[in-house]
Scaffold this active site. Structure first.
Site, short mmCIF file in Angstrom:
data_model
loop_
_atom_site.label_atom_id
_atom_site.label_comp_id
_atom_site.label_asym_id
_atom_site.label_seq_id
_atom_site.Cartn_x
_atom_site.Cartn_y
_atom_site.Cartn_z
N ASN A 176 0.88 -1.18 0.00
CA ASN A 176 0.00 0.00 0.00
C ASN A 176 0.91 1.22 0.00
OD1 ASN A 176 -1.81 2.05 0.54
ND2 ASN A 176 -2.09 1.50 2.70
N TRP A 177 1.02 1.85 -1.16
CA TRP A 177 1.97 2.96 -1.30
C TRP A 177 1.51 4.22 -0.57
CZ3 TRP A 177 3.59 3.16 -7.21
CH2 TRP A 177 4.33 2.00 -7.51
N LYS A 178 0.24 4.30 -0.22
CA LYS A 178 -0.33 5.52 0.38
C LYS A 178 -0.05 6.70 -0.56
CE LYS A 178 0.52 3.54 4.89
NZ LYS A 178 0.33 3.73 6.32
N HIS A 200 -9.32 1.34 4.80
CA HIS A 200 -8.04 1.55 5.50
C HIS A 200 -8.27 2.51 6.67
CE1 HIS A 200 -3.94 2.74 6.37
NE2 HIS A 200 -3.56 1.64 5.76
N GLU A 228 -6.65 4.92 7.73
CA GLU A 228 -6.42 6.34 7.43
C GLU A 228 -7.64 6.94 6.74
OE1 GLU A 228 -2.63 5.78 5.49
OE2 GLU A 228 -1.76 5.25 7.42
N GLU A 250 -5.43 -4.76 10.68
CA GLU A 250 -4.38 -3.76 10.88
C GLU A 250 -4.67 -2.98 12.15
OE1 GLU A 250 -2.37 -2.74 6.91
OE2 GLU A 250 -4.06 -1.40 7.14
N GLY A 307 2.49 2.34 10.74
CA GLY A 307 3.45 3.43 10.55
C GLY A 307 4.13 3.87 11.84
N SER A 326 3.50 -2.17 10.43
CA SER A 326 4.96 -2.18 10.63
C SER A 326 5.59 -3.54 10.35
CB SER A 326 5.31 -1.69 12.04
OG SER A 326 4.84 -0.37 12.24
N GLY A 366 2.74 -1.17 4.33
CA GLY A 366 2.79 0.25 4.01
C GLY A 366 4.21 0.70 3.70
N GLY A 367 4.85 1.30 4.68
CA GLY A 367 6.19 1.89 4.49
C GLY A 367 7.18 0.97 3.79
C1 PEP Z 1 -0.70 0.21 6.04
O1 PEP Z 1 -0.76 1.41 5.84
O2 PEP Z 1 -1.57 -0.54 5.57
C2 PEP Z 1 0.41 -0.30 6.85
C3 PEP Z 1 0.36 -1.52 7.29
O3 PEP Z 1 1.46 0.57 7.07
P1 PEP Z 1 2.90 0.23 7.72
O4 PEP Z 1 3.34 -1.08 7.13
O5 PEP Z 1 3.76 1.38 7.30
O6 PEP Z 1 2.69 0.15 9.19
#
Ligand code: PEP
Length: 252
Positions: A13-15, A98, A100, A170, A176, A215, A236-237
């Site tokens: 997930n590039w956000k 999500h 966010e 999640e 994040g 994470s 994500g990241g």
């Molecule tokens: C996400 O945004 O779906 C996520 C899991 O982010 P991260 O891996 O950066 O915690």
């Protein structure tokens, strides 16, 4: 015990990240990754890059898609992007719900259910995100929250709709933040989610891929993915760094 015929996948997930040059390098690395049957790799980018994803990934086993879709199919909804438009780029995936989007853009459980339905109506696989905040976890509300979030989708789309979907657990406090749920903590919620869906439909529940997100890194992926009810990850990241992302996928 792990059910071996459940799909296993890692989805990035590039956000709100990326540009054409950086994407080209990252997508090239994904496209060249060794094909592994029954271990799917997926990428979800911002909408403007779907055409770039299509040109690099369309003839590869890598799946791709969007990070959201509109709850509306068409009409006077300035700024929205419909599921049908996403599907036109050959996409297979659409993230919905999500945390966010829920926290920053007001997506309620009902809106997420409508988005889920829209995605599925055009043949996309919805990746339904659910998860509790830190205060909800501390109040002992984790199971109530994730059951409410999945329950809203079942109410709107019907339990049969989960047969063609993916759920991503999640925990909001792990996204994040660098704080990962321990494999045991994650497994507990995954097992709860599977049992919750089984109350509506046992067969669908046993085949439902449930991803963990929060994470995940190359260093902790294998232990998480080794849990019996964790079928992969939503990343994500770490999905923005080819070596990390593909390393996570290889841990599947
Ligand atoms: C996400 O945004 O779906 C996520 C899991 O982010 P991260 O891996 O950066 O915690």
């Amino acid at each position: 015990m792990r059910i071996e015929n459940r799909q296993r996948l890692v989805v990035g997930n590039w956000k709100l990240n990326g540009n054409l040059a950086e994407n080209a390098a990252l997508l090239g690395a994904c496209a060249n990754a060794e094909v592994r049957v029954a271990r799917t790799l997926g990428v979800c980018s911002p909408y403007p890059y779907l055409s770039q994803l299509q040109s690099v990934l369309a003839n590869t086993p890598v799946q791709y898609g969007s990070q959201d879709v509109s709850r509306f199919p068409k009409g006077a909804y300035t700024g929205e992007v419909s599921a049908g438009m996403v599907a036109e780029f050959g996409c297979q995936l659409a993230i919905v719900g999500h945390s966010e989007r829920r926290a920053l853009f007001g997506d309620s459980d009902e809106v997420v259910g409508e988005k889920f339905l829209r995605a599925q109506q055009v043949g996309l696989t919805p990746v339904l995100c659910v998860g509790e905040t830190l205060s909800e976890r501390e109040a002992g509300m984790t199971e109530v929250v994730v059951a409410r979030q999945v329950g809203a989708v079942i109410k709107i789309a019907g339990v049969a709709a989960l047969a063609g979907a993916v759920v991503a657990y999640e925990p909001v406090w792990a996204i994040g933040t660098g704080k990962t749920a321990s494999p045991v903590q994650a497994q507990e919620v995954h097992a709860f989610l599977r049992t919750y869906v089984a109350k509506h439909a046992v067969e669908i529940s046993s085949k439902l891929p449930i991803l963990y997100g929060g994470s995940v890194k190359k260093a902790n992926a294998a232990e998480l993915f080794g849990q019996p009810d964790i079928d992969g990850g939503l990343i994500g990241g770490a999905s923005l760094v080819a070596d990390e992302f593909l390393g996570i996928w290889q841990a599947l």
